[in-house]
Structures are given as C-alpha cells and as structure tokens.
Write a protein that holds these residues in place. Structure first.
Motif, mmCIF file in Angstrom:
data_model
loop_
_atom_site.group_PDB
_atom_site.id
_atom_site.type_symbol
_atom_site.label_atom_id
_atom_site.label_comp_id
_atom_site.label_asym_id
_atom_site.label_seq_id
_atom_site.Cartn_x
_atom_site.Cartn_y
_atom_site.Cartn_z
ATOM 1 N N PRO A 118 0.838 -1.200 0.000
ATOM 2 C CA PRO A 118 0.000 0.000 0.000
ATOM 3 C C PRO A 118 0.872 1.248 0.000
ATOM 4 N N THR A 119 0.435 2.239 -0.782
ATOM 5 C CA THR A 119 1.164 3.506 -0.812
ATOM 6 C C THR A 119 0.161 4.641 -0.719
ATOM 7 N N GLY A 120 0.664 5.834 -0.564
ATOM 8 C CA GLY A 120 -0.162 7.030 -0.646
ATOM 9 C C GLY A 120 -1.225 7.118 0.434
ATOM 10 N N ALA A 121 -2.366 7.703 0.066
ATOM 11 C CA ALA A 121 -3.435 7.971 1.039
ATOM 12 C C ALA A 121 -3.951 6.690 1.673
ATOM 13 N N LEU A 122 -4.030 5.604 0.896
ATOM 14 C CA LEU A 122 -4.546 4.344 1.456
ATOM 15 C C LEU A 122 -3.601 3.785 2.517
ATOM 16 N N ALA A 123 -2.302 3.841 2.246
ATOM 17 C CA ALA A 123 -1.329 3.360 3.239
ATOM 18 C C ALA A 123 -1.468 4.150 4.536
ATOM 19 N N GLY A 124 -1.634 5.463 4.410
ATOM 20 C CA GLY A 124 -1.794 6.304 5.595
ATOM 21 C C GLY A 124 -3.071 5.979 6.347
ATOM 22 N N ALA A 125 -4.139 5.723 5.601
ATOM 23 C CA ALA A 125 -5.423 5.433 6.242
ATOM 24 C C ALA A 125 -5.387 4.088 6.962
ATOM 25 N N TRP B 197 -14.247 -7.980 3.316
ATOM 26 C CA TRP B 197 -14.094 -6.736 2.563
ATOM 27 C C TRP B 197 -13.249 -5.725 3.318
ATOM 28 N N LEU B 198 -12.501 -4.928 2.563
ATOM 29 C CA LEU B 198 -11.980 -3.669 3.091
ATOM 30 C C LEU B 198 -12.802 -2.565 2.426
ATOM 31 N N LEU B 199 -13.430 -1.739 3.266
ATOM 32 C CA LEU B 199 -14.356 -0.712 2.783
ATOM 33 C C LEU B 199 -13.930 0.654 3.298
ATOM 34 N N ALA B 200 -14.281 1.682 2.537
ATOM 35 C CA ALA B 200 -14.104 3.056 3.018
ATOM 36 C C ALA B 200 -15.484 3.685 3.166
ATOM 37 N N ASP B 201 -15.729 4.341 4.290
ATOM 38 C CA ASP B 201 -17.034 4.995 4.459
ATOM 39 C C ASP B 201 -16.990 6.393 3.832
ATOM 40 N N GLU B 202 -18.071 7.153 4.041
ATOM 41 C CA GLU B 202 -18.200 8.457 3.372
ATOM 42 C C GLU B 202 -17.107 9.437 3.791
ATOM 43 N N ASN B 203 -16.497 9.187 4.966
ATOM 44 C CA ASN B 203 -15.425 10.068 5.423
ATOM 45 C C ASN B 203 -14.036 9.499 5.143
ATOM 46 N N GLY B 204 -13.998 8.401 4.399
ATOM 47 C CA GLY B 204 -12.707 7.802 4.088
ATOM 48 C C GLY B 204 -12.175 6.896 5.183
ATOM 49 N N THR C 217 -0.722 -11.610 -1.041
ATOM 50 C CA THR C 217 0.362 -11.289 -1.991
ATOM 51 C C THR C 217 -0.180 -10.946 -3.379
ATOM 52 N N LEU C 218 -1.483 -11.174 -3.585
ATOM 53 C CA LEU C 218 -2.098 -10.901 -4.893
ATOM 54 C C LEU C 218 -2.789 -9.538 -4.948
ATOM 55 N N ILE C 219 -2.913 -8.879 -3.803
ATOM 56 C CA ILE C 219 -3.675 -7.623 -3.781
ATOM 57 C C ILE C 219 -3.051 -6.609 -4.735
ATOM 58 N N ASN C 220 -3.878 -6.061 -5.595
ATOM 59 C CA ASN C 220 -3.422 -5.017 -6.516
ATOM 60 C C ASN C 220 -3.524 -3.668 -5.791
ATOM 61 N N TRP C 221 -2.434 -3.286 -5.127
ATOM 62 C CA TRP C 221 -2.475 -2.086 -4.280
ATOM 63 C C TRP C 221 -2.605 -0.810 -5.096
ATOM 64 N N LYS C 222 -2.156 -0.865 -6.343
ATOM 65 C CA LYS C 222 -2.300 0.325 -7.184
ATOM 66 C C LYS C 222 -3.777 0.627 -7.425
ATOM 67 N N ALA D 255 -6.248 -0.569 -5.670
ATOM 68 C CA ALA D 255 -6.873 -0.308 -4.370
ATOM 69 C C ALA D 255 -6.685 1.155 -3.980
ATOM 70 N N GLY D 256 -5.470 1.664 -4.220
ATOM 71 C CA GLY D 256 -5.178 3.055 -3.886
ATOM 72 C C GLY D 256 -6.047 4.011 -4.689
ATOM 73 N N ARG D 257 -6.286 3.655 -5.957
ATOM 74 C CA ARG D 257 -7.146 4.493 -6.809
ATOM 75 C C ARG D 257 -8.587 4.480 -6.297
ATOM 76 N N ARG D 258 -9.067 3.308 -5.929
ATOM 77 C CA ARG D 258 -10.439 3.226 -5.402
ATOM 78 C C ARG D 258 -10.574 4.068 -4.140
ATOM 79 N N TYR D 259 -9.531 4.016 -3.304
ATOM 80 C CA TYR D 259 -9.599 4.783 -2.064
ATOM 81 C C TYR D 259 -9.637 6.281 -2.362
ATOM 82 N N GLU D 260 -8.829 6.685 -3.335
ATOM 83 C CA GLU D 260 -8.825 8.115 -3.663
ATOM 84 C C GLU D 260 -10.170 8.568 -4.239
#
Ligand code: MN3
Length: 212
Positions: A102-109, A138-145, A193-198, A200-205
């Motif tokens: 994980p990188t970026g905003a998702l890693a921080g979250a 599931w890993l989910l983000a709510d309305e506030n991230g 090891t299969l998670i596509n973090w790139k 995932a990071g886009r979905r989080y953003e």
C-alpha cells in the motif's frame, strides 16, 4: 462512460489464467471465472429477461434498491447480481504475486484506522478465515474515508450507499478448494500477496473525492 445494464456480459480476467500462480493455479481460476462467475452473469440475465422495467438499471442500482424490486425478483437479483458484482471486484483486485505494498493515502489510512499494516493484515485475515460458511471479507471506506473490515454472507454486498469497496476476498470453498482443499488460512495468506495495491489506492482516492 455509461454504466453497464442488461444484458450483462462476462468480463474477461484482466490477466492470463496462470498469472496468479503459484497462489492460485490456472485450473482454480478457470473454474472460478469461466464456470462460477459466468453462471451468476447468466442467471442474472435470465432473471432480468422477465422484467423489462428493470433492464435499464445498472448493477449498483439494482443492488441498492432490492426492497423496491418486484418481490419474486429480489432473491435472484440479490444472489446473482451480488455474485456478478463481487466476482468482478475480486478478479479485478488481484495481480501477479510480486512486490507491491500500500502507498499514498490508502497506506496512511490503514495505519490511522488499524494501527499498522501488520495489525490491519491480522484483522483482515481473521475476518476471512472466521467467516462461517460461504461469503466474503471486505476492506471498505465509508463516506469520510474511514476504513473498515466487514464480512458478508453468500453473495450479499455491503451497504453500497455508505461504503466504497476497496477490495474483497472470496472465501467460498469454490475459490480455493481445488488447490487448497480445507486449508482456507493458507489460501488467505497467499491472497494477501495478490492484492493489486495500485488499483486499491485508486479506489480509495475515489472514495475520498466523493465526499468533496
Ligand atoms: Mn467465487
């Protein structure tokens, strides 16, 4: 781009059938995609064929208004529409098992909401391994991230009006049994090891952008 409506089509895997070896072999992925997922698509279309008034609705519209649908259509759309939605996210959320984190905003979250990557991973594994019977974690983000881990049963989806899915892991036996038999924890360990973090990071953003 217009959202897809009836008739829904089987989306090809975004990688080759053997791209996820050794974690998921080509046989497992072929049966999962070409048989199980395709059956959900076919059954969803078969159901919608009887309801012309529902044929202009997107998959998310169908899944977020189940209670307003004709009574006889609710269960088949919940099961098969959910099956289509969940499998497309699942296949799309994976990539070949080499080094991404994980990188970026998702890693921080993840650190903010779970304490550390390691603590998140333990909770995610626990949710996947402990799901009784067939379902998903599931890993989910709510309305506030804010990130949260949830389990759903069968082909149910989380509340898509509140949550943006980041990714999910299929813990139906058909997802792993050919290769792992009863060893679900080993399958889940490999899935990390299969998670596509790139992606995932886009979905989080996108999830964060929605609230603004
Ligand atoms: Mn499945």
């Amino acid at each position: 781009m217009r959202e897809e409506t009836y008739p829904f089509v089987v989306k090809p895997l975004p990688y080759e059938y053997d791209a996820l070896t050794p974690v998921l072999d080509a046989n497992t992925l072929t049966f999962h995609h070409d048989k199980h997922y395709k059956t959900y698509v076919d059954n969803l279309n078969n159901t919608l064929a009887d309801y012309p008034e529902l044929q202009k609705m997107s998959l998310i519209e169908l899944l977020t208004s189940l209670e307003e649908l004709p009574a006889a259509a609710q269960t088949p759309i919940r099961n098969n529409g959910g099956g289509v939605y969940n499998h497309e996210l699942y296949f799309d959320g994976m990539k070949c098992p080499v080094g991404q984190e994980p990188t970026g905003a998702l890693a921080g979250a993840i650190v903010r909401d779970f304490g550390s990557y390691q603590q998140w991973k333990e909770k995610m594994k626990q949710a996947a391994v402990s799901k009784f019977g067939s379902g998903w974690a599931w890993l989910l983000a709510d309305e506030n991230g804010i990130l949260t881990i949830q389990q759903t049963s069968n082909q149910d989806v989380p509340d898509l009006e509140i949550y943006t899915p980041i990714f999910l892991v299929d813990v139906w036996e058909h997802a792993y049994y050919l290769q792992y038999q009863n060893r679900r924890p080993d399958y889940v360990d490999g899935w990390f090891t299969l998670i596509n973090w790139k992606k995932a990071g886009r979905r989080y953003e996108e999830a964060i952008a929605k609230k603004q």
